[in-house]
Design an enzyme around this catalytic site. Sequence first.
Site, PDB file in Angstrom:
ATOM      1  N   GLN A   1      24.563  -1.907  49.081  1.00  0.00           N
ATOM      2  CA  GLN A   1      25.404  -2.068  48.088  1.00  0.00           C
ATOM      3  C   GLN A   1      25.387  -1.079  46.950  1.00  0.00           C
ATOM      4  O   GLN A   1      26.243  -0.634  46.502  1.00  0.00           O
ATOM      5  CB  GLN A   1      25.065  -3.435  47.238  1.00  0.00           C
ATOM      6  CG  GLN A   1      25.238  -4.683  47.987  1.00  0.00           C
ATOM      7  CD  GLN A   1      25.413  -5.776  47.003  1.00  0.00           C
ATOM      8  OE1 GLN A   1      26.554  -6.313  46.694  1.00  0.00           O
ATOM      9  NE2 GLN A   1      24.300  -6.373  46.263  1.00  0.00           N
TER      10      GLN A   1
ATOM     11  N   ARG B   1      23.587  -5.408  39.185  1.00  0.00           N
ATOM     12  CA  ARG B   1      25.104  -5.280  39.557  1.00  0.00           C
ATOM     13  C   ARG B   1      25.194  -3.755  39.724  1.00  0.00           C
ATOM     14  O   ARG B   1      24.185  -2.759  39.678  1.00  0.00           O
ATOM     15  CB  ARG B   1      25.951  -5.436  38.244  1.00  0.00           C
ATOM     16  CG  ARG B   1      25.794  -7.013  38.003  1.00  0.00           C
ATOM     17  CD  ARG B   1      26.495  -7.821  38.756  1.00  0.00           C
ATOM     18  NE  ARG B   1      27.921  -7.755  38.875  1.00  0.00           N
ATOM     19  CZ  ARG B   1      28.725  -8.598  38.288  1.00  0.00           C
ATOM     20  NH1 ARG B   1      28.460  -9.547  37.515  1.00  0.00           N
ATOM     21  NH2 ARG B   1      30.130  -8.187  38.596  1.00  0.00           N
TER      22      ARG B   1
ATOM     23  N   TRP C   1      30.125   0.586  40.406  1.00  0.00           N
ATOM     24  CA  TRP C   1      31.672   0.486  40.427  1.00  0.00           C
ATOM     25  C   TRP C   1      32.067   1.987  40.198  1.00  0.00           C
ATOM     26  O   TRP C   1      33.393   1.999  39.640  1.00  0.00           O
ATOM     27  CB  TRP C   1      32.116  -0.609  39.419  1.00  0.00           C
ATOM     28  CG  TRP C   1      31.713  -1.834  39.811  1.00  0.00           C
ATOM     29  CD1 TRP C   1      30.417  -2.301  40.157  1.00  0.00           C
ATOM     30  CD2 TRP C   1      32.429  -3.085  39.851  1.00  0.00           C
ATOM     31  NE1 TRP C   1      30.327  -3.606  40.185  1.00  0.00           N
ATOM     32  CE2 TRP C   1      31.654  -4.162  40.072  1.00  0.00           C
ATOM     33  CE3 TRP C   1      33.908  -3.462  39.483  1.00  0.00           C
ATOM     34  CZ2 TRP C   1      31.917  -5.460  40.138  1.00  0.00           C
ATOM     35  CZ3 TRP C   1      33.905  -4.717  39.664  1.00  0.00           C
ATOM     36  CH2 TRP C   1      33.300  -6.092  39.763  1.00  0.00           C
TER      37      TRP C   1
ATOM     38  N   ASP D   1      34.706  -5.794  48.662  1.00  0.00           N
ATOM     39  CA  ASP D   1      34.367  -7.106  47.606  1.00  0.00           C
ATOM     40  C   ASP D   1      35.805  -7.263  47.078  1.00  0.00           C
ATOM     41  O   ASP D   1      36.594  -6.621  46.691  1.00  0.00           O
ATOM     42  CB  ASP D   1      33.338  -6.899  46.893  1.00  0.00           C
ATOM     43  CG  ASP D   1      32.478  -7.914  46.403  1.00  0.00           C
ATOM     44  OD1 ASP D   1      32.937  -9.034  46.805  1.00  0.00           O
ATOM     45  OD2 ASP D   1      31.499  -7.974  45.779  1.00  0.00           O
TER      46      ASP D   1
ATOM     47  N   GLU E   1      40.261 -11.064  43.688  1.00  0.00           N
ATOM     48  CA  GLU E   1      40.655 -12.426  43.157  1.00  0.00           C
ATOM     49  C   GLU E   1      40.869 -12.136  41.715  1.00  0.00           C
ATOM     50  O   GLU E   1      41.261 -13.188  40.983  1.00  0.00           O
ATOM     51  CB  GLU E   1      39.568 -13.421  43.391  1.00  0.00           C
ATOM     52  CG  GLU E   1      38.912 -13.574  44.772  1.00  0.00           C
ATOM     53  CD  GLU E   1      37.856 -12.610  44.846  1.00  0.00           C
ATOM     54  OE1 GLU E   1      37.514 -11.758  44.091  1.00  0.00           O
ATOM     55  OE2 GLU E   1      36.989 -12.574  46.050  1.00  0.00           O
TER      56      GLU E   1
ATOM     57  N   ASP F   1      29.860 -15.889  47.740  1.00  0.00           N
ATOM     58  CA  ASP F   1      28.666 -15.934  47.022  1.00  0.00           C
ATOM     59  C   ASP F   1      28.035 -17.418  47.025  1.00  0.00           C
ATOM     60  O   ASP F   1      28.012 -17.979  45.983  1.00  0.00           O
ATOM     61  CB  ASP F   1      28.626 -15.213  45.712  1.00  0.00           C
ATOM     62  CG  ASP F   1      29.158 -14.136  45.646  1.00  0.00           C
ATOM     63  OD1 ASP F   1      29.393 -13.263  46.672  1.00  0.00           O
ATOM     64  OD2 ASP F   1      29.837 -13.628  44.626  1.00  0.00           O
TER      65      ASP F   1
ATOM     66  N   HIS G   1      20.928 -10.742  52.387  1.00  0.00           N
ATOM     67  CA  HIS G   1      21.628 -10.160  50.984  1.00  0.00           C
ATOM     68  C   HIS G   1      20.063 -10.601  50.374  1.00  0.00           C
ATOM     69  O   HIS G   1      19.433 -11.689  50.445  1.00  0.00           O
ATOM     70  CB  HIS G   1      22.536 -11.109  50.554  1.00  0.00           C
ATOM     71  CG  HIS G   1      23.127 -10.376  49.531  1.00  0.00           C
ATOM     72  ND1 HIS G   1      22.581 -10.011  48.242  1.00  0.00           N
ATOM     73  CD2 HIS G   1      24.603  -9.983  49.288  1.00  0.00           C
ATOM     74  CE1 HIS G   1      23.488  -9.168  47.624  1.00  0.00           C
ATOM     75  NE2 HIS G   1      24.460  -9.536  48.031  1.00  0.00           N
TER      76      HIS G   1
END
Lengths: 670, 670
Positions: free
Chosen positions: A279, A292, A295, A396, A399, A463, A528
């Site tokens: 990731q 995190r 991005w 990913d 939403e 998740d 994961h």
Amino acid sequence: MQVVTENNSFTVTWKGEEILHHSPDAPFLFVGKGQENVKMFRGNFDIKDYVTERLALPFIQVRNESDSIKIDFASYPNGPSVVTVQLVQKENEVKLVFVKATENINRFWLRLKANKEENVYGCGEQLTHFNMRGKNFPLWTSEPGVGRNKSTYVTWQSDVTGMAGGDYYHTNYPQPTFVSSRKYYCHVETTAYADFDFRNDSFHELQIWEMPKEVVLEGANDFLGLLEKITDRFGRQPELPEWTYNGIWLGIQGGTEVVEEKLEKALAKGVKVGGVWCQDWQGIRMTSFGKRLMWNWQWNPEVYPNLDTKIHEWKEKGIRFLGYINPYVAVEGNLFATAKERGYLALNEENEVYLVDFGEFYCGVVDFTNPEATEWYKTVIQDNLIGFGLDGWMADFGEYLPTDVKLHSGEDPMEMHNAWPTMWAKVNYEAVEESGKLGEVVYFMRAGYTGIQKYNTLLWGGDQSVDFTLDDGLASVIPAALSAGMLGNGLHHSDIGGYTSLFGNKRNEELLLRWTELGAFTPVMRSHEGNRPYDCFQFDDTERSLDQLAKMTTVYTTLASYTKSLVKQNAEKGTPVQRPLFMHYENDEATYDIQYQYLYGKDLLVAPVYDEGVTTWDVYLPEDEWIHVWSGKEYAGGNITVEAPIGEPPVFYRKDSEWADLFGKLKEIK
Amino acid sequence: MQVVTENNSFTVTWKGEEILHHSPDAPFLFVGKGQENVKMFRGNFDIKDYVTERLALPFIQVRNESDSIKIDFASYPNGPSVVTVQLVQKENEVKLVFVKATENINRFWLRLKANKEENVYGCGEQLTHFNMRGKNFPLWTSEPGVGRNKSTYVTWQSDVTGMAGGDYYHTNYPQPTFVSSRKYYCHVETTAYADFDFRNDSFHELQIWEMPKEVVLEGANDFLGLLEKITDRFGRQPELPEWTYNGIWLGIQGGTEVVEEKLEKALAKGVKVGGVWCQDWQGIRMTSFGKRLMWNWQWNPEVYPNLDTKIHEWKEKGIRFLGYINPYVAVEGNLFATAKERGYLALNEENEVYLVDFGEFYCGVVDFTNPEATEWYKTVIQDNLIGFGLDGWMADFGEYLPTDVKLHSGEDPMEMHNAWPTMWAKVNYEAVEESGKLGEVVYFMRAGYTGIQKYNTLLWGGDQSVDFTLDDGLASVIPAALSAGMLGNGLHHSDIGGYTSLFGNKRNEELLLRWTELGAFTPVMRSHEGNRPYDCFQFDDTERSLDQLAKMTTVYTTLASYTKSLVKQNAEKGTPVQRPLFMHYENDEATYDIQYQYLYGKDLLVAPVYDEGVTTWDVYLPEDEWIHVWSGKEYAGGNITVEAPIGEPPVFYRKDSEWADLFGKLKEIK
């Protein structure tokens, strides 16, 4: 499918049973006016509606036209037409095309006829209830919730600290389509907020917050046939790339060196590896939630030095490299700067770039209603991901479209919110297709909506919490796979080990071991690290875990030829790889409420152990000749209890399967 | 109050402002059909409604008759009359009498005109919001909730273990009546479930689950005048007995000896005592919730030996004895046996006695729709309580009428549920009145509904948690007193120290000390041991606490002549003893949102300390000449901060009060 119209009524029947019946005392249609109140916090929505009017439309006028029937609906005898619907029949399909409605009406309630014994499935990917009868299902793409059960501590704390606890119906992937056990499906063509209510004995009530374009009813003689029709409509996934059958995609983070180290450790223990999934290939940031990502979607050479050469070295050894992307760009990155300059980002009411809070950092929303923005984002995927050598990625999110955003097309975000996941999938699909890489590159999504079937190469269950809870733990990915499969998403998998560790909930070894067992009987195995890797047990933390991974990945690679045949069947006919028991045993009533067991293809029955601290497991077998994979013991059907120590998940094969020899080999794997 | 009718509209104005306005584009009335789903567990209700139709009624026909106006409401132009309302005007009152409605309609929504600045109060006894603007208030008598705030641990645990956590609107005493800051009140005559919605800027919407009998709008020139009109309608409380001004009613349990001991200990420390209040005079039982009572309403000589003589000895010393009763009889007792035999208990669907679960024990519901049962229960009060020598009691409960019970009268329990508290109050009232003891005997209730004003001699704030939380602790009894007071319940008090100790929440010394301060400035002081006495700090646990009680009861007795004058004013005019600041300072806009300070009569301003661990307190004083009771310091008004150590609650008196000399004495009390 039969349509009968009379003076003041009309009826649709399938296999001799009414599935829609309108009469003045049992109207098909109610309309009204509502004012919604939408609050969003980090992808969690609190949506309330204030319905000021709700009118029944009991009175109809039927007009027979050349190739169709038009029906005008009124609220009182001889009153003006409030809604006009065109009825179009074609073989086993009936379409109700909504032609017009009185201005200002923004709420529609449609009633289909139900019977008490009927079961219903689908509505996207449902994590708590596979059979949806007895509940209502708001359909709005969102975070699925952490805990998803108001009686648990994790849910309560998630609710209190960020309205994030969720409930049984929250899902990344809703879809206004359901499949009835009466062998028809109903699809509502809309992207507005909807709520499908299956609580009533005698009817299903479908609520939609706009005039739907059409309602489709289509029947088939059996469930396989129904799936074929469903996927004729929504599309099917291509086959998975050949390389995935080499083994697990190991989820590893931390940079080139760490990946190399963990990969070698796994390979040395006999773990079968198909790829490494990193990731953080584009950088990381730490937040209070956990680790995190940056991005800004391009190789980060600080975290991954030499990845540009390493990626090819690994490929030559049969290990593919997979990354990560989503449809948002963080304010700190160069992609944001470019997109902002070119006007590719959605705006707020002050015509500034709309910044979405993703949890202690902010991002712009790439505006897919702008064709130029869409093309640009495809080039980001093509250049930065495919061009760099990635053979797959997590695509990913999708939403989070805020409902107060200003879009390039001028469309209402209340109606685009649900559309977004499929638009995002399409961007990925076209980027790959135009690169000529379909079937070689694979991406996986959690968000979905109508049409995702065609544009998403692989679904993943989102998740889960790193625990054994029914509503948000290991077990929940089974109904998720089954419900998504009923709508034609035949390729499903989940984070092995789960993802979310919050409020003291930490992954233990047993959870990872059990989840690995489940993963071996899905079309793709992928692990994961979780959001808080250091709090969570990792695959290489113990010898026992590495041994289990070696065994289960060998089960997976041993089954590869069988799995491939299922994946092919899915690509051709839309038959899901993981199937509810009733799909092949439709006369066995007990199978219709089973949601924690599944058929893996026609010939394997899988009953994953989803409880902690158990060594035996209760299984229901439909009437057939079954052989327990590990003991070789034969069963004829019914409720049985089997030994189920770690490493021997309850799996059975049909004795007369053409694959019986292959299945027989599984018990030799150590 | 002005009524103007035109062809298709009508308007009611008060003081030149529209308070009701109907026109086709802004209808007064909506009607529809709903199916409720009611779950009850131990007095906590989960009520959901499925509204299948909601029609606006925009079109009217006005018929002028001799002494009134009749209006027919229709849903479409020239459509049939769906509802007929008679408009009756009398001085400053307008009544909308509902004459008839189409069959099958069971939901009514009425809209009054609001303006943005308007504030609204009342709706019974509201513990979280005194000013109700911005929220909706379901009106259904129930347990008030433990915690009453979804973000607290106690609330969450209460919800999870027994759906008992509650929310801001839960109350023992709802009433479909509100008072507007525009100096009118609106009362809906109904006992059905209702929900008053004050969330909209331009209207208030009142939802009622039956055709209301009438809607009353009445105005006055000021708030005191409005209270007089309100209590002309609902009745007023008689004055309190003289003996209550002797001091606190000490809540003690454990039998004659324990009571004597604790009483002597208190008296020896200088505590002023008016009575002892012994809930367990009729016996106890232990449950997992804590100490509960026997629920067979007669002297229990095992627990209280010699009480029959002791009660008179104490009375001669000026100490009255108070007990406890409620409208249910436990299955184990002789009262249950008698009532069952005579058919005085409500039945279930199988025509057996309906047993209500009160938490590990079961009771019958005395059926007050049966005149004989009512008369019998009055004799129980007259013989077993008054006749035995009790001078007061807690008349507990009244909120638990199940909605699936069969009543003697055949009435619908959905419509009798809310009526029950007032029926229960009336039983007590008539029992006392017929004994000639009104004004000598006093009982206190937590449950209420329309009409309770006349039949309940004293309201108490229900079962607070033993903590400093705003929603369910010390602070919450202040808005409770103010809101109940706005509807004419001018006599309010609370359990000093609170009641509910659950999930590790235990009363500490500071809470009791602060609550004692608040109690001194209410018409009655009464302490409670709590549901788990041994987990909770008790008044005689430390010297400091006994000293505080001595001081604060002396404050109370010192103020007795002033308090008596307030109680008299309440009995004569309905002016509550505890008043919101705006009642006397109506031009001060800041006062309309103050809910944790009050005027005690016109001349004292009380700002109780409701936080833990503080020694100063912020107070708002309206413009006037105020003297701080403890320091004698003068203030002119505005936001100030004062010293507020334990024993010196922030209290101020008006410098030019006729009672200034009396108030000046308070600072001498040690």
